[in-house]
Design an enzyme around this catalytic site. Structure first.
Site, PDB file in Angstrom:
ATOM      1  N   GLU A 103       0.947  -0.627  -0.169  1.00 18.71           N
ATOM      2  CA  GLU A 103      -0.161  -0.153  -0.250  1.00 18.71           C
ATOM      3  C   GLU A 103      -0.107   1.085   0.080  1.00 18.71           C
ATOM      4  O   GLU A 103       2.075   1.114   0.706  1.00 18.71           O
ATOM      5  CB  GLU A 103      -1.495   0.483   1.421  1.00 18.71           C
ATOM      6  CG  GLU A 103      -2.073  -1.119   1.159  1.00 18.71           C
ATOM      7  CD  GLU A 103      -2.895  -1.313   0.152  1.00 18.71           C
ATOM      8  OE1 GLU A 103      -2.583  -0.086  -0.997  1.00 18.71           O
ATOM      9  OE2 GLU A 103      -3.281  -2.031  -0.056  1.00 18.71           O
ATOM     10  N   GLY A 104       0.259   2.516  -0.679  1.00 21.33           N
ATOM     11  CA  GLY A 104       1.175   3.189  -0.948  1.00 21.33           C
ATOM     12  C   GLY A 104       0.859   4.577   0.431  1.00 21.33           C
ATOM     13  O   GLY A 104       0.295   4.296   1.655  1.00 21.33           O
ATOM     14  N   PHE A 105       1.756   5.521   0.056  1.00 24.41           N
ATOM     15  CA  PHE A 105       1.617   6.473   1.095  1.00 24.41           C
ATOM     16  C   PHE A 105       0.072   7.165   1.316  1.00 24.41           C
ATOM     17  O   PHE A 105      -0.504   7.880   2.744  1.00 24.41           O
ATOM     18  CB  PHE A 105       2.085   7.534   0.186  1.00 24.41           C
ATOM     19  CG  PHE A 105       2.787   9.131   1.646  1.00 24.41           C
ATOM     20  CD1 PHE A 105       3.389   8.532   2.463  1.00 24.41           C
ATOM     21  CD2 PHE A 105       2.482  10.271   1.084  1.00 24.41           C
ATOM     22  CE1 PHE A 105       3.494   9.983   3.827  1.00 24.41           C
ATOM     23  CE2 PHE A 105       2.550  11.286   1.819  1.00 24.41           C
ATOM     24  CZ  PHE A 105       3.494  11.241   3.171  1.00 24.41           C
ATOM     25  N   ASN A 106      -0.809   7.869   0.117  1.00 18.88           N
ATOM     26  CA  ASN A 106      -1.967   8.076   0.564  1.00 18.88           C
ATOM     27  C   ASN A 106      -2.824   7.176   1.410  1.00 18.88           C
ATOM     28  O   ASN A 106      -3.514   7.784   2.082  1.00 18.88           O
ATOM     29  CB  ASN A 106      -2.144   9.136  -0.865  1.00 18.88           C
ATOM     30  CG  ASN A 106      -2.088  10.254  -0.756  1.00 18.88           C
ATOM     31  OD1 ASN A 106      -1.256  10.626  -0.031  1.00 18.88           O
ATOM     32  ND2 ASN A 106      -1.115  10.548  -2.016  1.00 18.88           N
ATOM     33  N   ARG A 125      -2.081  10.753 -12.584  1.00 22.03           N
ATOM     34  CA  ARG A 125      -1.250   9.271 -12.026  1.00 22.03           C
ATOM     35  C   ARG A 125      -1.135   8.047 -13.096  1.00 22.03           C
ATOM     36  O   ARG A 125      -1.824   7.929 -13.986  1.00 22.03           O
ATOM     37  CB  ARG A 125      -2.353   8.632 -11.461  1.00 22.03           C
ATOM     38  CG  ARG A 125      -1.921   7.066 -10.650  1.00 22.03           C
ATOM     39  CD  ARG A 125      -0.842   7.444  -9.110  1.00 22.03           C
ATOM     40  NE  ARG A 125      -0.919   6.288  -8.874  1.00 22.03           N
ATOM     41  CZ  ARG A 125      -0.099   5.682  -8.448  1.00 22.03           C
ATOM     42  NH1 ARG A 125       0.687   5.214  -9.327  1.00 22.03           N
ATOM     43  NH2 ARG A 125      -0.471   4.441  -7.646  1.00 22.03           N
ATOM     44  N   ASP A 174       4.040  18.280  -3.735  1.00 18.59           N
ATOM     45  CA  ASP A 174       2.982  18.223  -5.183  1.00 18.59           C
ATOM     46  C   ASP A 174       1.572  18.250  -4.892  1.00 18.59           C
ATOM     47  O   ASP A 174       0.828  18.796  -5.625  1.00 18.59           O
ATOM     48  CB  ASP A 174       2.928  16.709  -6.128  1.00 18.59           C
ATOM     49  CG  ASP A 174       4.238  16.936  -7.322  1.00 18.59           C
ATOM     50  OD1 ASP A 174       4.658  18.526  -7.279  1.00 18.59           O
ATOM     51  OD2 ASP A 174       4.358  15.456  -8.145  1.00 18.59           O
ATOM     52  N   THR A 209      -6.065   7.935  -4.608  1.00 19.52           N
ATOM     53  CA  THR A 209      -5.846   7.627  -3.477  1.00 19.52           C
ATOM     54  C   THR A 209      -5.179   9.150  -3.228  1.00 19.52           C
ATOM     55  O   THR A 209      -5.125  10.337  -2.129  1.00 19.52           O
ATOM     56  CB  THR A 209      -5.329   6.966  -2.470  1.00 19.52           C
ATOM     57  OG1 THR A 209      -4.584   6.165  -2.025  1.00 19.52           O
ATOM     58  CG2 THR A 209      -6.406   6.167  -1.878  1.00 19.52           C
ATOM     59  N   PHE A 210      -4.502   9.586  -3.942  1.00 20.79           N
ATOM     60  CA  PHE A 210      -3.387  11.032  -4.306  1.00 20.79           C
ATOM     61  C   PHE A 210      -3.948  11.945  -4.681  1.00 20.79           C
ATOM     62  O   PHE A 210      -4.174  13.045  -3.564  1.00 20.79           O
ATOM     63  CB  PHE A 210      -2.441   9.989  -5.358  1.00 20.79           C
ATOM     64  CG  PHE A 210      -0.974  11.351  -4.972  1.00 20.79           C
ATOM     65  CD1 PHE A 210      -1.350  12.630  -5.635  1.00 20.79           C
ATOM     66  CD2 PHE A 210       0.194  11.334  -4.442  1.00 20.79           C
ATOM     67  CE1 PHE A 210      -0.037  13.523  -5.595  1.00 20.79           C
ATOM     68  CE2 PHE A 210       0.826  11.721  -4.554  1.00 20.79           C
ATOM     69  CZ  PHE A 210       0.508  13.544  -4.842  1.00 20.79           C
TER      70      PHE A 210
END
Ligand SMILES: Nc1nc2c(ncn2[C@@H]2O[C@H](COP(=O)(O)OP(=O)(O)O)[C@@H](O)[C@H]2O)c(=O)[nH]1
Ligand SMILES: *[C@@H]1O[C@H](CO)[C@@H](O)[C@H](O)[C@H]1NC(C)=O
Ligand SMILES: *[C@@H]1O[C@H](CO)[C@@H](O)[C@H](O)[C@H]1NC(C)=O
Ligand SMILES: *[C@@H]1O[C@H](CO)[C@@H](O)[C@H](O)[C@H]1NC(C)=O
Ligand SMILES: [Mg+2]
Length: 423
Positions: free
Chosen positions: A47-50, A288, A365, A382-383
């Site tokens: 899972e990513g940052f967001n 994205r 960003d 989610t970003f």
């Protein structure tokens, strides 16, 4: 005999508050002192940052529920690192404290949180009493009926922890190799985060509990007041906001006073009226790519399709500048620059990148996109969602925020939902 902790807040340079453990046993009769219990958590590695920021909101909500009974539950912030998307070479990106990305005092004004290193210092070393690995139910939903429940169950997947010679469990603890767990158990859970509260209160006597795969449990009340309180408390670290603001001023003719986006560092006092923010004279785009195009998803445009939409929006809103945030690879970036030569990007030098890290650059960003007069993002990223929320906090008209690019051949291009802040 058990240890009780007296929490003393000392202001060091007005910034850092320390919790001082008092290592003697005292009887608790007055209300000023209760047993400290630490809640740690981690998220599925890919899972990513967001999405991780989203899971933080769920855990903060659980801690608030737990604290209602009087015990002094504290949330331990899982260090950042080893994220799949953070691929900048030659940069040390592990064991990153939350303070590098977020304002800790802002987080603490919502729920008690400490960094992992502070937890180790306070709790007597790199030990976690109990790890609960959350999982679904092997049998799925029985009778197709949804019910909220939690039960100790055999592990479904291969356990990512193994016992060492001393009987401690070893595994991935954010790159802290000396950290060990005393016990690991699998727990099937289905429902919102706070269904874990009775179990954590009654069935577990440990003073530090880690929930692994914490994304298994859902929001207590998505987009409700508690959600938004926690979300609003996730103020970006000041140095990142400053860099973003300087970039806006220098390349996008955008300042808070001319854009009506004056920010109050104290989130509890920030309540901008919907529609009051004007935003800087530029179009903000979150484009994205990478894993979003590898699967040939039909809700994600080709570069050509995206640029066509960008041009039409610039014309419609009379904007001659466009800021693009993207994770596109070098090759795609070259094509994009050919198709849209005027695009403005935040491109840090290697030295800056080493300082800010991939997470800091992503935040800058997002911050710049959040201040654009008009924003368009990418479907179910989610970003992009976190940018929507940031703009909602700043007081933008929802029409300028909840927009996404459509796939080239997408028939029904449903636009993102407006989630209004509950104050
Ligand atoms: N700097 C920067 N990084 C991005 C951008 N888009 C994606 N990324 C990177 O790719 C990751 C995407 O994962 P995630 O945050 O989970 O968002 P999602 O996968 O789009 O839902 C981010 O955390 C960033 O590391 C962008 O526009 N700018
Ligand atoms: C928690 O304890 C209660 C009461 O002892 C018991 O009924 C319940 O099954 C336990 N729950 C779990 C998940 O172990
Ligand atoms: C490990 O934790 C489980 C669940 O709380 C408990 O049933 C078990 O007795 C614990 N094992 C040890 C060795 O403490
Ligand atoms: C920058 O914005 C201001 C209004 O806020 C405007 O008066 C000025 O002409 C702009 N400058 C440029 C170079 O676009
Ligand atoms: Mg992701």
């Amino acid at each position: 005999m058990s240890n009780f902790y007296l929490t003393v807040n000392i202001l060091v340079n007005n910034l850092v508050s320390l919790r001082i453990p008092v290592m003697f046993s005292i009887s608790v009769s007055s209300g000023f002192c209760a047993a400290v219990v630490y809640l740690l958590y981690d998220v599925n590695p890919p899972e990513g940052f967001n999405l991780r920021r989203d899971v933080y909101i769920r855990m903060a909500s659980l801690v608030k529920t737990l604290r209602k009974d009087g015990d002094d539950w504290v949330l331990v912030l899982p260090p950042w690192g080893r994220l799949y998307h953070w691929q900048s070479p030659d940069i040390h990106q592990v064991r990153i404290p939350w303070a590098e990305f977020f304002s800790l005092t802002s987080l603490q004004a919502n729920v008690p949180v400490i960094e992992y290193e502070e937890f180790m210092a306070e709790s007597g070393g790199p030990f976690i009493d109990q790890v609960l690995v959350l999982q679904n139910y092997a049998e799925g939903w029985t009778d197709g009926k949804w019910e909220e429940k939690v039960d100790e169950r055999p592990c479904i997947e291969k356990l990512m922890y193994s016992k060492d010679k001393q009987g401690y469990y070893r595994g991935w603890f954010w790159g802290y190799e000396e950290t060990r767990a005393r016990n690991v158990t699998c727990m099937s859970a289905q429902g919102h985060a706070s269904i874990l509260a009775p179990l954590l209160r009654r069935n577990i006597t440990a003073t530090s509990v880690m929930l692994d795969r914490a994304e298994t449990v859902l929001h207590d009340h998505y987009a409700g007041k508690d959600y938004w309180d926690t979300r609003r408390s996730m103020v970006f670290a000041k140095h990142l906001r400053i860099i973003g603001d300087e970039f806006r001023a220098k390349y996008l003719n955008s300042t808070d006073s001319s854009d009506n986006t004056v920010y109050n560092e104290d989130w509890t006092r920030m309540q901008a009226k919907l529609g009051s923010a004007k935003g800087g004279p530029y179009l903000g785009v979150h484009l994205r790519r990478k894993d979003f195009i590898w699967g040939h998803r039909d809700d994600v445009p080709s570069l050509k399709g995206a640029v066509k939409k960008i041009r039409s929006l610039m014309k419609k809103h009379k904007l001659d500048r466009v800021f693009v945030a993207t994770d596109a690879d070098e090759e795609e970036l070259e094509s994009l620059k050919r198709l849209l030569p005027e695009l403005v990007r935040f491109e840090p030098s290697w030295e800056d990148l080493e300082l800010l890290k991939d997470g800091g650059v992503a935040i800058i960003d997002q911050w710049i996109c959040a201040h654009a007069r008009f924003f368009i993002g990418t479907s179910v990223s989610t970003f992009s969602f976190r940018i929507h929320e940031e703009r909602e906090i700043l007081g933008f008209d929802p029409k300028t925020t909840y927009n996404r690019l459509c796939g080239d051949t997408e028939k029904e291009c449903e636009q993102p939902t407006h989630w209004k802040i509950v104050y």
